[in-house]
Enzyme design. Structure first.
Site, short mmCIF file in Angstrom:
data_model
loop_
_atom_site.label_atom_id
_atom_site.label_comp_id
_atom_site.label_asym_id
_atom_site.label_seq_id
_atom_site.Cartn_x
_atom_site.Cartn_y
_atom_site.Cartn_z
N GLY A 124 0.80 -1.21 0.00
CA GLY A 124 0.00 0.00 0.00
C GLY A 124 0.84 1.26 0.00
O GLY A 124 1.24 1.74 1.06
N THR A 132 3.07 8.49 -8.15
CA THR A 132 4.48 8.22 -7.85
C THR A 132 5.08 9.26 -6.92
O THR A 132 6.18 9.06 -6.40
CB THR A 132 5.28 8.16 -9.17
OG1 THR A 132 4.59 7.31 -10.09
CG2 THR A 132 6.67 7.58 -8.94
N GLU A 247 13.24 -4.50 -6.23
CA GLU A 247 12.02 -4.52 -7.04
C GLU A 247 12.35 -4.34 -8.51
O GLU A 247 11.87 -5.08 -9.37
CB GLU A 247 11.08 -3.42 -6.56
CG GLU A 247 9.81 -3.28 -7.38
CD GLU A 247 9.09 -1.98 -7.04
OE1 GLU A 247 7.94 -2.06 -6.56
OE2 GLU A 247 9.67 -0.90 -7.26
#
Length: 389
Positions: A124, A132, A247
């Site tokens: 979240g 962003t 990521e």
């Protein structure tokens, strides 16, 4: 150390993932895509095989392997025509808990995540008004005495929230006008959604052009225990940034897998399809675009490998990780476009899986960070150009 340092292990992982993915053919994914259904069977198979726990240290029940092993898992999933988006977040979200969580938190959650008893899939961060621009988020977590926080606000594009037990949540704990630096005042919480669904937490699905189980999440006086806080209050933005290189690296390998799937599909079709008495792959108009896409894919793969090696060595790799993600996403999109052009009209037929993968591959030029923001980062932080936003 990279893949070469664990070469035999990672080669075996690649072989095993290919074999697992063979049991989930195109029809499985077409059905899930049609119904916008979560691929529970696929996620469970990956969990049972231990692939979602490759980055969790052995003392907490995982494999304790480097990021190149996790990257190999995701690349092979996508190269096989499957999709790892239903579960990839667990690999990089877990890092925040591992690096910044207390020993009590790690003992309480990591073994159960590794065993598949708990799913940590929801992240979240993004909000409707900030996107962003993470530092402008409005979701708040207000301390109530020594025992709890009360959360109010909204998140969007929170994928897999309906299929996750835990959510990593970024919220403001100090008002913006009370901090000296914009990066201060945000905190990270590990929310047990089993305890909060229907009790201040509401999840609403969003239908999109790809089947990513995307949702928006609403917090209305949701109460969570004080020990849900990860690390120190007010340092959450730094903790989130700390996990972004991982990521980017993992997503880059998903895109590489997509690119290689498209290329193989295009090459095979170009060799088999005959028009005017000869294979269409004999025409340079078909050959050259495929060859160009292949070259760009291999170049992106080298950057992704470099980023993983630097990450594993503990070296700063923000530029390399972002470039790997951007270049791999662009390569996948180019390969997808070439594949569609090679197939012609048949590319739009569901049964060939090209149109599904084409939609899926397009996402990574936008998320988890858009190409333009990567370029802005490189311009400012690497090339030293004036800030443009």
């Amino acid at each position: 150390m990279g893949e070469s340092g664990h070469g035999d292990v990672i080669r075996e992982i690649r072989r095993a993932v290919v074999a697992l993915c063979a049991t989930f053919p195109g029809e499985y994914w077409r059905e899930k895509d049609r119904e916008r259904a979560y691929p529970s069977e696929f996620v469970q198979a990956l969990t049972d095989a231990g692939y979602l726990a490759v980055l969790i240290p052995e003392e907490y029940g995982g494999s304790g392997l480097p990021i190149s092993a996790a990257a190999a898992v995701l690349e092979e999933i996508h190269k096989a025509g499957c999709n790892g988006a239903a579960c990839h977040a667990q690999m990089y979200i877990m890092g925040t808990l591992l690096r910044h969580g207390s020993e009590a938190q790690k003992q309480a959650f990591l073994p159960k995540i590794a065993a598949g008893e708990l799913r940590l899939q929801a992240f979240g961060v993004s909000e409707p008004t900030s996107g962003t621009d993470t530092l402008s988020l409005r979701t708040t977590a207000v301390r109530q005495g020594n025992d709890s926080y009360v959360v109010n606000g909204q998140k969007i594009w929170t994928s897999r929230a309906e299929h996750s037990d835990l959510m990593l949540l970024l919220a403001r704990t100090t008002p913006r006008d009370q901090v000296t630096r914009r990066t201060e005042g945000l905190s990270v919480f590990l929310v047990d959604m089993r305890a909060t669904r229907g009790r201040g937490l509401e999840v609403r699905p969003i239908r999109t052009m790809i089947n990513h189980s995307t949702t928006e999440v609403f917090f209305d006086n949701m109460e969570i225990p004080a020990d849900a806080l990860i690390g120190e209050e007010g340092r959450g933005f730094r903790y989130i940034l700390d996990g972004m290189n991982a990521e980017r690296i993992l997503i880059s390998h998903e895109s590489l897998g997509d690119a290689r799937w498209f290329l193989k599909k295009a090459v095979d079709y170009a060799g088999d399809r005959s028009v005017f008495g000869r294979p269409i792959g004999q025409n340079q108009g078909i050959q050259f675009p495929i060859a160009k896409a292949y070259a760009n894919t291999e170049a992106a793969a080298l950057m992704a490998q470099r980023a993983a090696e630097m990450f594993e060595a503990g070296e700063p790799c923000g530029a390399e990780s972002n470039m790997a993600k951007m270049l791999a996403a662009d390569a996948a999109w180019e390969a997808g476009d070439v594949c569609v052009q090679t197939f012609g009209g048949f590319a739009f037929a569901e049964e060939y899986d090209v149109e599904r993968k084409y939609r899926e591959a397009r996402l990574y030029r936008v998320a988890p960070i858009s190409t333009n923001l990567v370029l802005a980062y490189l311009a400012e932080h690497v090339l030293g150009l004036p800030r443009s936003y």
